[in-house]
Write a protein that holds these residues in place. Structure first.
Motif: not given
Ligand SMILES: [Zn+2]
Length: 286
Positions: A222-226, A255-260
């Motif tokens: 689970r990514c913590r981006c928002s 683009i979030c590098e963690y979750c795409g």
């Molecule tokens: Zn993310």
């Protein structure tokens, strides 16, 4: 018991706490948008399993970050696991340096474990041992945290797994027993994780000991981006840069590098972002 979980356990007659982590789906999801070579994949998998085990071992509410800042082949590796066992991570390797083993991959690198429970984050420096991340973490636990520990980590592109054994502070332990436990976890191989490794594997591994196995805890990718954190990135980039990117491409894609996850900002969004009284976007984790 399914994969993507951590199973804590204890010994009835030894002062040792343990946990076994087995990641499958969550691990493959972490790899999905990346193209790592086998060695980087293995090292990231070891790090993911280790971060999960450390997060599980602590009584806290926050995030554990395991980070390697590279100097040669491995440029950067970061894995985060929350106290709810939400996991994310990524690595980047230099295309110019090929590494044949962990020692070459991490030559000159700096490794740290940060525990952030909101108020004051605690950061411990992990001295990198030539042989493996597991050995590095064993030294870290023994020296910095002063909890004698055994760490076993395994990973390939299909699974990541590990075992953490820690002596209970303040209780003395027979050296032969401690060595025997280390030997037992060293016998683990990828084949042990082909099925649903958990209760059964722990029972098999410590067949001679009276082991008490606790309720497994689920681990999720689970990514913590928002949206809000992405807006902060654009604000840091600055108004001029953002407007220039907008003029060139019509919209800004982040683009979030963690979750795409892709987030888009059009002219109206950029206006709103750099207006005086900014109303932040909801801090959702979509
Ligand atoms: Zn993310």
């Amino acid at each position: 018991m399914s994969a993507d979980s951590i199973t804590p356990f204890g010994f009835e007659s030894l002062p040792v706490k343990g946990a076994l982590i087995h990641l499958s789906r969550s691990w493959r999801r972490m790899l999905r948008d990346h193209d790592y070579d086998a060695l980087v994949t293995e090292t990231l998998g070891h790090s993911a399993a280790a971060a999960g085990l450390i997060a599980q071992s602590l009584k806290f509410d926050g995030v554990v970050t395991l980070q390697i800042q590279g100097a040669s082949a491995l440029q950067m590796l970061v894995v985060q696991c929350t106290s709810d066992l939400d996991l994310r991570g990524l690595a980047s390797a230099s295309p110019e340096h090929a590494a044949a083993n962990f020692s070459e991959l991490t030559a000159g690198a700096y490794c740290a474990v940060t525990v952030d429970a909101g108020d004051r984050p605690y950061q411990g420096i992990v001295e990198i041992d030539d042989t493996s991340l597991a050995a590095s973490l064993e030294h870290y636990f023994a020296r910095s945290v002063q909890v004698p520990s055994h760490v076993m980590l395994l990973a390939d592109s299909e699974f990541a797994a590990g075992v953490l054994l820690q002596q209970v502070p303040g209780q003395s332990m027979d050296d032969d027993d401690w060595k025997r436990l280390h030997f037992l976890i060293e016998t683990l191989s990828p084949r042990d994780f082909e099925g649903e490794a958990g209760l059964e594997l722990i029972g098999k591994l410590f067949a001679e000991d009276d082991v008490r196995v606790y309720e497994p805890r689920r681990v999720n990718f689970r990514c913590r981006c928002s949206a809000r954190k992405t807006e902060d990135v654009l604000k840091m980039l600055g108004e001029d840069e953002s407007r220039a990117a907008l003029a060139e491409q019509g919209r800004i894609e982040v683009i979030c590098e963690y979750c795409g996850h892709r987030r888009h900002f059009d002219a109206v969004d950029v206006e709103r972002l750099f207006a005086d009284n900014v109303v932040p976007a909801p801090d959702s984790v979509q």
